[in-house]
Each structure stands twice: as structure tokens, then as C-alpha cells.
Design a protein around this motif. Structure first.
Motif, mmCIF file in Angstrom:
data_model
loop_
_atom_site.group_PDB
_atom_site.id
_atom_site.type_symbol
_atom_site.label_atom_id
_atom_site.label_comp_id
_atom_site.label_asym_id
_atom_site.label_seq_id
_atom_site.Cartn_x
_atom_site.Cartn_y
_atom_site.Cartn_z
ATOM 1 N N PRO A 1 -45.788 -42.957 7.318
ATOM 2 C CA PRO A 1 -47.163 -43.483 7.317
ATOM 3 C C PRO A 1 -48.220 -42.385 7.401
ATOM 4 O O PRO A 1 -49.265 -42.484 6.746
ATOM 5 C CB PRO A 1 -47.196 -44.406 8.535
ATOM 6 N N ASP A 2 -47.975 -41.359 8.195
ATOM 7 C CA ASP A 2 -48.982 -40.302 8.336
ATOM 8 C C ASP A 2 -49.210 -39.596 6.999
ATOM 9 O O ASP A 2 -50.348 -39.345 6.586
ATOM 10 C CB ASP A 2 -48.554 -39.298 9.405
ATOM 11 N N ARG B 1 -50.999 -42.044 4.630
ATOM 12 C CA ARG B 1 -52.416 -42.193 4.980
ATOM 13 C C ARG B 1 -53.209 -40.961 4.534
ATOM 14 O O ARG B 1 -54.339 -41.071 4.037
ATOM 15 C CB ARG B 1 -52.555 -42.415 6.488
ATOM 16 N N GLU B 2 -52.612 -39.790 4.666
ATOM 17 C CA GLU B 2 -53.293 -38.564 4.243
ATOM 18 C C GLU B 2 -53.580 -38.582 2.741
ATOM 19 O O GLU B 2 -54.675 -38.211 2.292
ATOM 20 C CB GLU B 2 -52.432 -37.345 4.583
ATOM 21 N N ALA C 1 -55.826 -46.595 3.348
ATOM 22 C CA ALA C 1 -55.533 -45.688 4.457
ATOM 23 C C ALA C 1 -55.654 -46.403 5.794
ATOM 24 O O ALA C 1 -54.829 -46.234 6.698
ATOM 25 C CB ALA C 1 -56.475 -44.478 4.407
ATOM 26 N N ALA C 2 -56.705 -47.252 5.925
ATOM 27 C CA ALA C 2 -56.895 -48.014 7.164
ATOM 28 C C ALA C 2 -55.765 -49.013 7.373
ATOM 29 O O ALA C 2 -55.289 -49.210 8.503
ATOM 30 C CB ALA C 2 -58.246 -48.723 7.126
ATOM 31 N N GLN D 1 -52.726 -47.370 8.750
ATOM 32 C CA GLN D 1 -52.881 -47.044 10.173
ATOM 33 C C GLN D 1 -52.658 -48.274 11.033
ATOM 34 O O GLN D 1 -51.974 -48.225 12.060
ATOM 35 C CB GLN D 1 -54.263 -46.448 10.422
ATOM 36 N N ASP E 1 -49.003 -49.223 11.083
ATOM 37 C CA ASP E 1 -48.238 -48.249 11.850
ATOM 38 C C ASP E 1 -48.378 -48.522 13.346
ATOM 39 O O ASP E 1 -47.391 -48.514 14.090
ATOM 40 C CB ASP E 1 -48.728 -46.848 11.508
ATOM 41 N N GLN E 2 -49.601 -48.792 13.793
ATOM 42 C CA GLN E 2 -49.826 -49.068 15.211
ATOM 43 C C GLN E 2 -49.144 -50.366 15.629
ATOM 44 O O GLN E 2 -48.557 -50.468 16.705
ATOM 45 C CB GLN E 2 -51.327 -49.137 15.488
#
Length: 530
Positions: A471-472, A475-476, A499-500, A503, A506-507
Motif C-alpha cells: 500500500p505504501d 499510494r506513493e 491515494a486517499a 490509505q 490500509d488503516q
């Protein structure tokens, strides 16, 4: 015998009937290599075990001018025979006078020969049942055909079984007439179909001495159930060192058709007229399946004028119908014909086919296919157009077309980066994420234009998210796509939103225990499906 148990039992039952005095004639018909000879061999073996006297011979293509040739070979009718009756017929066949008479060069001995052959069979059958196999009757001379028809009348009340084998083509007028007369007199017909798949698997295992693996099976299925082609293919692969056996499984990499098999197939097509063989070469350039209109365009003739040239290949089972189109009955036959064309001429034929198809208004896919097979860079725009046309209906097809376009495009082709971007999009759509990252990073390293960069980063982010669950990194890439200068606001906003979303997912995934079947991969796929 593989896959011929029913036919063998049927012929054995007819042999049993002949042993009881109810003789007859059986016409065994099938394409070259389909197993006629093997079936006859097995039938005669069973018959001899049951007490039959068996006689057998095959007609030869180069001996059609030899009167009664196959009959004489089967019954050993020659002047030096120890049997006086056979010797007498042998002298009649050669024109050699008998010891007690002079030869009359103007006398026609046909009737006398047929009657004498019938007398020999009657004498033999008075002692024990008789089985006579005359093979490849399509090569037989006219006098042999007349003798077979004449003798068939006698067999109904004699313990004699006559087995006749023939191909669907070539078929002369005389052979057609003889077959019709035999049918009218009660002859049985047995047409051999291609072997079923389980028999092909068993036959392949027998020849390879191990169970066939997936790749080997794909190759032998190109023989379309023809046992000779299956056997020759496996043997050729073995002799070429392309067959390997490990763990009880025989496997082979996809390879060009072995030359020995190609030569075997071409020999079995050599009976076709020269103009029919020429048309088969053109058809092989179009592929295993082809439209009649396409063949007419490439041949430069109206479709109706092709009928005469196609008649013999169709009768021989080389060409058939498939879903409204024409097709080679065996992929191995098409490959043999195609591979026999020298490479430079083959490339030229593909270019000429492309020109003819384009002129006739064929689809970009068909034109591009021909140019691609010719190795012509002109195929690139045609394949790209075909990919765009196919994208909404079959992304997999579009992906393949774009790959082939890129393979032909020069490294500095002006549309190369754009086509690569289109390929990346297709790969994401069809879920082949593993192929996306190397392609994407290769283009990004070459500083692509803004819109192209944004598209590639978005596709790369999808690959990182849905295949590798990173995910990181995903998102990048979405964020960097949104930050590309000089792109439309809606595109930048779309990438910010993605991207949002990554995130948030992922959370959420980190709060859910993975053992409950939830996790980022499950959450991503569920949200993606929604």
C-alpha cells in the motif's frame, strides 16, 4: 489397438459369420494414416487364429497399369508358382503361353482370369474359411475393380471374407462405380473416424513409454486423432532429442515440426493435383482456419472458381468446414505444408496476403496478422488499430496484439511509449500485474510526456496494490501521478482520491485480524469489486 475396439469386434463378427458359410465384402474407408492397415492386420490375426487361410496385398500408385496387380500379389499368381492353377493364371497375366497351347495376342483373357481366381478361392474355401485383404483400392487398376465386383457375387454362399481398404481421395470414376455395385450387392461399409481423446493419450503413452505431459499432449492433439501422425510425431520428437521423461511423465517443449514427420505428411499429400497443392500452400499462409473469401482474395480468384481446386483436398479429408469457415483437418498437415515453403518466399506470401486482404476490406487484425508473420514493421499500426477495436470485447486479445506490435516496433518508434502505456492498461485490466512493473519502470526511466507519465504511474500503483499488496508504494505512485505537471485537473484529482482510498483501506485492514479472512488484500479486492 487404441480406440478401435468397436470396429475390430464388428469385423471379427463378420469373420465368424464367414466361417459359418455366410461370406461377404467389407469396405474400410478412411483418410491416410487413420489406421485402416492396423485394423486389417488385427482382423486377419484373429481370423488366422480361428483357422482362416489369410491372403493380403496392397495396390501401388505406380502400378495402376498392371492388370489384376493387387489380386495377383495377394494370391501369388505367377507363372513359376508350384500350384498349377496359380501358374496358369500367372501366364495369362504375363501373356506367356501355356506349355500345351499357343498364345493368341488378340484374345481378351479378362473373363478367364476372373473365373480362374474364383475357382481358386472356391477350392481354398472348401477346406477352411478364407480371408482376403486388398488394401489401398484407390490405386487399383480397372481390371482389379472389375474382378472384385464379379467375385463379390460368389461370396454370399462361401466361407470367404474380403476386406477392401481405400481413402476418400483419390477416387476415380471406375472406383466410384465399383463401390456402388458392391453396395448394391450387400457389401458392408466401415468408415474410420479420428481416435477419441482417451485413445490418443493411451497411444502417446505407449510410444513415449510414459504418461504424456500437458505440452506433449498439446502437440499430439494437433494430429486431430490421426494415429499415424501421433506415432510419427512422438517418434520424431524422441529421435530429435526433444522428448524427455522424468518421474514417469513424458514432456516436450513446443518445437517446429520435425523434418521426418513433415516429409511423411508431404508424401501422403503427393497424390493431390498440382493446382490443389498450390492452393493448400496459400491456405496454410492464412492459418489453420480461414474464410473462403480470404482465400479467394489471396488466390486472386472468385470463391466459386476455387471449388474445383478444393474438391480433392476436401474429399481427402485435408480440408473441412469449421463454424462457417474452412479449416485444415489436422494442424500437423498445415504445419507440414507451411514449413515446406522456403522462408523468404513465405514472408513474401504473407505480405501479398496482407495487401490482398486490405484491398478486400478485411479487418485490421487479419491484415496485421499477415504483416506480423512477414516480420514487416508496417504491421505495427494495423495491430494497434486491431487492439483498440478488440479492447472492449476481449482485453486478452488486445493485450496480445499490443505485445506483437511492440515486438515489431523499432526502439525509437514514435508511438512506442504510447503503445506501451496502452499495453500496461490492458495488463492491469486482465490482471497480469506481474508484467506491469518492469514495463512501467522502463518507460518512467526515459522521462515520458506528462499524460503518459501519469497513466503509467497509475497503472504501476494498481500492480503494486493488487498483486504485491504494497500500500505504501502504491499510494506513493498515485500521489506522484497526481503531482505531474500539465495534466488535466480531473486526472490529478482522481489520483489524489485513489491515494486517499489506499490509505483508508490500509488503516482499516490493520485494525482487522487477518485470521478472520480480512486484511488489506481482502479489503482491497472487496472495495475494488464494489
Amino acid at each position: 489397438m487404441f480406440g478401435r475396439e468397436r470396429e475390430l469386434d464388428e469385423l471379427s463378427a463378420l469373420a465368424d459369420a464367414a466361417a459359418r458359410g455366410k461370406g461377404g465384402v467389407v469396405l474400410v474407408e478412411g483418410e491416410a494414416g487413420i489406421g485402416k492397415t492396423q485394423l486389417v492386420t488385427a482382423t486377419l490375426t484373429r481370423a488366422e487364429t480361428s483357422g482362416f487361410a489369410a491372403f493380403r496385398a496392397a495396390a501401388e500408385a505406380l502400378e495402376r497399369g498392371r492388370p489384376f496387380g493387387v489380386v495377383a500379389d495377394a494370391l501369388e499368381l505367377h507363372p513359376r508358382s508350384d500350384d498349377p492353377e496359380r501358374a496358369e493364371i500367372g501366364r495369362l497375366l504375363t501373356g506367356e503361353p501355356s506349355p500345351d497351347e499357343t498364345s493368341n495376342p488378340y484374345a481378351d483373357p479378362t473373363f478367364r482370369i476372373i473365373e480362374s481366381v474364383g475357382a481358386i478361392l472356391e477350392r481354398l474355401a472348401s477346406k477352411r474359411p478364407v480371408a482376403v485383404a486388398l488394401e489401398d483400392l484407390h490405386w487399383a487398376d480397372v481390371s482389379t475393380l472389375g474382378a472384385v465386383v464379379s467375385l463379390a457375387r460368389r461370396f454370399a454362399a462361401m466361407p470367404v471374407l474380403m476386406l477392401l481398404t481405400m481413402r476418400p481421395s483419390p477416387r476415380s470414376h471406375d472406383l466410384d462405380g465399383a463401390v456402388e455395385r458392391l453396395w448394391s450387392r450387400g457389401a458392408r461399409q466401415l468408415r474410420l473416424s479420428p481416435l477419441p481423446d482417451d485413445a490418443v493419450v493411451a497411444l502417446t503413452a505407449e510410444v513415449a513409454t510414459a504418461a504424456p505431459g500437458p505440452s506433449l499432449l498439446r502437440q499430439v492433439r494437433g494430429a486431430s486423432g490421426n494415429p499415424l501422425y501421433v506415432i510419427e510425431l512422438v517418434r520424431a520428437l524422441r529421435d530429435a532429442g526433444a522428448l524427455r521423461v522424468a518421474g514417469g511423465v513424458a514432456e516436450s517443449d513446443e518445437t517446429p515440426l520435425p523434418s521426418t514427420l513433415r516429409e511423411t505428411i508431404l508424401r501422403r499429400l503427393s497424390f493431390l493435383p498440382a493446382d490443389a497443392l498450390e492452393l493448400l500452400r496459400l491456405a496454410s499462409v492464412l492459418g489453420s482456419t480461414f474464410a473462403a473469401d480470404d482465400l479467394a482474395a489471396v488466390a486472386g480468384q472468385p470463391a466459386r472458381d476455387l471449388l474445383t481446386r478444393l474438391q480433392e483436398p476436401v474429399r481427402a479429408g485435408v480440408i473441412g468446414e469449421a463454424g462457417g469457415a474452412l479449416a485444415f483437418r489436422h494442424e500437423l498437415i498445415r504445419a507440414a505444408v507451411y514449413d515446406d515453403i522456403p522462408g523468404t518466399i513465405r514472408s513474401r506470401l504473407h505480405r501479398e496476403a496482407a495487401e490482398a486482404l486490405a484491398t478486400a476490406g478485411a479487418s485490421p487484425a487479419r491484415v496485421g496478422e499477415q504483416l506480423a508473420l512477414a516480420g514487416d514493421p508496417e504491421a505495427v499500426p494495423w495491430l494497434r488499430r486491431a487492439a483498440r477495436h478488440a479492447a472492449s470485447r476481449s482485453p486478452l486479445v488486445a493485450t496480445d496484439l499490443l505485445r506483437r506490435a511492440l515486438d515489431l516496433a523499432a526502439f525509437d518508434h514514435p508511438k512506442r511509449e504510447a503503445m506501451t502505456s496502452e499495453l500496461l492498461t490492458s495488463l492491469v485490466i486482465v490482471g497480469r500485474m506481474a508484467e506491469v512493473e518492469p514495463l512501467a519502470r522502463d518507460i518512467l526511466a526515459r522521462d515520458p510526456p506528462p499524460l503518459l507519465e501519469a497513466s503509467i504511474r497509475s497503472n504501476l500503483a494498481n500492480a503494486l496494490l493488487y498483486r504485491e499488496i504494497r500500500p505504501d508504494a502504491a499510494r506513493e505512485q498515485f500521489a506522484r501521478a497526481a503531482a505531474v505537471a500539465d495534466i488535466p485537473d480531473w486526472l490529478a484529482s482522481w489520483n489524489v482520491a485513489l491515494a486517499a482510498l489506499v490509505q483508508v483501506l490500509d488503516q482499516r485492514a490493520k485494525r482487522w485480524p487477518r485470521h478472520q479472512g480480512v486484511g488489506l488484500d481482502g479489503a482491497v479486492r472487496r472495495e475494488h469489486a464494489a
